[in-house]
Design a protein around this motif. Structure first.
Motif, PDB file in Angstrom:
ATOM      1  N   GLU A  54       0.180 -12.197   3.246  1.00 47.18           N
ATOM      2  CA  GLU A  54      -0.665 -13.068   2.467  1.00 47.18           C
ATOM      3  C   GLU A  54      -2.235 -13.063   3.071  1.00 47.18           C
ATOM      4  N   GLN A  55      -2.289 -13.244   4.266  1.00 45.72           N
ATOM      5  CA  GLN A  55      -3.533 -13.665   4.851  1.00 45.72           C
ATOM      6  C   GLN A  55      -4.341 -12.251   4.863  1.00 45.72           C
ATOM      7  N   VAL A  56      -3.598 -10.950   5.155  1.00 42.28           N
ATOM      8  CA  VAL A  56      -4.446  -9.764   5.055  1.00 42.28           C
ATOM      9  C   VAL A  56      -4.801  -9.601   3.787  1.00 42.28           C
ATOM     10  N   VAL A  57      -3.819  -9.628   2.800  1.00 45.53           N
ATOM     11  CA  VAL A  57      -3.980  -9.153   1.527  1.00 45.53           C
ATOM     12  C   VAL A  57      -4.970  -9.995   0.856  1.00 45.53           C
ATOM     13  N   SER A  58      -5.371 -11.370   1.003  1.00 51.02           N
ATOM     14  CA  SER A  58      -6.180 -11.999   0.370  1.00 51.02           C
ATOM     15  C   SER A  58      -7.530 -11.662   0.952  1.00 51.02           C
ATOM     16  N   VAL A  59      -7.908 -11.421   2.189  1.00 47.12           N
ATOM     17  CA  VAL A  59      -8.863 -10.849   2.867  1.00 47.12           C
ATOM     18  C   VAL A  59      -9.687  -9.487   2.217  1.00 47.12           C
ATOM     19  N   MET A  60      -8.416  -8.636   2.103  1.00 50.19           N
ATOM     20  CA  MET A  60      -8.576  -7.322   1.755  1.00 50.19           C
ATOM     21  C   MET A  60      -8.963  -7.312   0.277  1.00 50.19           C
ATOM     22  N   ALA A  61      -8.433  -8.234  -0.523  1.00 51.93           N
ATOM     23  CA  ALA A  61      -8.500  -8.059  -1.850  1.00 51.93           C
ATOM     24  C   ALA A  61      -9.820  -7.496  -2.548  1.00 51.93           C
ATOM     25  N   PRO A  62     -10.925  -7.975  -2.218  1.00 52.58           N
ATOM     26  CA  PRO A  62     -12.104  -7.236  -2.934  1.00 52.58           C
ATOM     27  C   PRO A  62     -12.466  -5.907  -2.866  1.00 52.58           C
ATOM     28  N   SER A  63     -11.982  -5.135  -1.727  1.00 55.48           N
ATOM     29  CA  SER A  63     -12.127  -3.855  -1.292  1.00 55.48           C
ATOM     30  C   SER A  63     -10.664  -3.136  -1.579  1.00 55.48           C
ATOM     31  N   VAL A  64      -9.710  -3.688  -2.148  1.00 53.23           N
ATOM     32  CA  VAL A  64      -8.688  -2.882  -2.373  1.00 53.23           C
ATOM     33  C   VAL A  64      -7.965  -3.246  -3.751  1.00 53.23           C
ATOM     34  N   VAL A  65      -6.982  -2.575  -4.146  1.00 50.62           N
ATOM     35  CA  VAL A  65      -5.998  -2.640  -5.220  1.00 50.62           C
ATOM     36  C   VAL A  65      -4.881  -2.925  -4.845  1.00 50.62           C
ATOM     37  N   VAL A  66      -4.238  -4.192  -5.159  1.00 51.24           N
ATOM     38  CA  VAL A  66      -2.968  -4.481  -4.544  1.00 51.24           C
ATOM     39  C   VAL A  66      -1.862  -3.799  -5.438  1.00 51.24           C
ATOM     40  N   MET A  67      -1.200  -2.808  -5.041  1.00 52.66           N
ATOM     41  CA  MET A  67      -0.104  -1.844  -5.786  1.00 52.66           C
ATOM     42  C   MET A  67       1.088  -2.868  -5.978  1.00 52.66           C
ATOM     43  N   ARG A  68       1.619  -3.369  -4.852  1.00 52.46           N
ATOM     44  CA  ARG A  68       2.753  -4.286  -4.900  1.00 52.46           C
ATOM     45  C   ARG A  68       2.302  -5.169  -3.754  1.00 52.46           C
ATOM     46  N   HIS A  69       2.878  -6.501  -3.943  1.00 51.44           N
ATOM     47  CA  HIS A  69       2.815  -7.356  -3.050  1.00 51.44           C
ATOM     48  C   HIS A  69       4.087  -8.492  -3.191  1.00 51.44           C
ATOM     49  N   GLU A  70       5.202  -8.284  -2.317  1.00 52.76           N
ATOM     50  CA  GLU A  70       6.231  -9.066  -2.557  1.00 52.76           C
ATOM     51  C   GLU A  70       6.766  -9.296  -1.226  1.00 52.76           C
ATOM     52  N   GLY A  71       6.659 -10.671  -1.125  1.00 51.61           N
ATOM     53  CA  GLY A  71       7.115 -11.336   0.410  1.00 51.61           C
ATOM     54  C   GLY A  71       6.771 -10.650   1.455  1.00 51.61           C
ATOM     55  N   GLN A  72       7.621  -9.983   2.364  1.00 52.71           N
ATOM     56  CA  GLN A  72       7.226  -9.444   3.712  1.00 52.71           C
ATOM     57  C   GLN A  72       6.530  -7.901   3.210  1.00 52.71           C
ATOM     58  N   ASP A  73       6.327  -7.414   2.184  1.00 51.86           N
ATOM     59  CA  ASP A  73       5.778  -6.084   1.887  1.00 51.86           C
ATOM     60  C   ASP A  73       4.781  -6.165   1.184  1.00 51.86           C
ATOM     61  N   ALA A  74       3.656  -5.374   1.280  1.00 53.59           N
ATOM     62  CA  ALA A  74       2.590  -4.935   0.433  1.00 53.59           C
ATOM     63  C   ALA A  74       2.238  -3.474   0.519  1.00 53.59           C
ATOM     64  N   SER A  75       1.833  -3.006  -0.691  1.00 54.26           N
ATOM     65  CA  SER A  75       1.160  -1.721  -0.578  1.00 54.26           C
ATOM     66  C   SER A  75      -0.409  -1.814  -1.290  1.00 54.26           C
ATOM     67  N   LEU A  76      -1.266  -1.345  -0.715  1.00 52.19           N
ATOM     68  CA  LEU A  76      -2.698  -1.442  -1.082  1.00 52.19           C
ATOM     69  C   LEU A  76      -3.319   0.016  -1.018  1.00 52.19           C
ATOM     70  N   GLU A  77      -4.326   0.090  -2.199  1.00 56.63           N
ATOM     71  CA  GLU A  77      -5.095   1.322  -2.120  1.00 56.63           C
ATOM     72  C   GLU A  77      -6.308   0.937  -2.075  1.00 56.63           C
ATOM     73  N   LEU A  78      -7.328   1.592  -1.603  1.00 61.61           N
ATOM     74  CA  LEU A  78      -8.940   1.234  -1.806  1.00 61.61           C
ATOM     75  C   LEU A  78      -9.313   1.059  -3.276  1.00 61.61           C
ATOM     76  N   ALA A  79     -10.348   0.291  -3.556  1.00 64.88           N
ATOM     77  CA  ALA A  79     -10.691   0.226  -4.683  1.00 64.88           C
ATOM     78  C   ALA A  79     -11.743   1.305  -5.278  1.00 64.88           C
TER      79      ALA A  79
END
Length: 114
Positions: free
Chosen positions: A23-48
């Motif tokens: 959650e902490q990593v995804v929230s900080v990266m969110a402006p620069s990435v597209v969150v493809m999936r974020h469920e509990g212990q897993d996330a998948s990101l692409e650059l925006a």
């Protein structure tokens, strides 16, 4: 080995770790990435932003990671795994695509913890 031409699509960054660290990593990266999936212990990101090559996209991810604030960087370092997946499109089935990533970018990826 026969080399087949392919088209670079994107780089996905798959993360696994504690839900709070993700959650902490995804929230900080969110402006620069597209969150493809974020469920509990897993996330998948692409650059925006779109990039023309895997090397440039990997470098952009490495720079984003290096720019994380201290708390988010600590969360990043605690993740159980971080995996970069390069998406390519090829018109030929069953043939291996080859390409190159410079040693400079590979070194940056390792110092970023990718």
């Amino acid at each position: 080995m026969r080399q087949v031409k392919g088209t670079f699509l994107d780089v996905d960054l798959d993360l696994h770790g504690s839900p709070s660290d993700i959650e902490q990593v995804v929230s900080v990266m969110a402006p620069s990435v597209v969150v493809m999936r974020h469920e509990g212990q897993d996330a998948s990101l692409e650059l925006a932003a779109q990039f023309s090559s895997a090397e440039i996209a990997l470098q952009a991810f490495a720079e984003l990671i290096q720019a994380l604030p201290c708390d988010a960087r600590s969360a990043w370092d605690r993740l159980e795994y971080r995996s970069a997946n390069i998406g390519l499109r090829s018109g030929s089935q069953g043939r291996k695509l080859t390409g190159a990533i410079s040693l400079e970018v590979i070194g940056t990826m390792f110092t970023s913890g990718l």
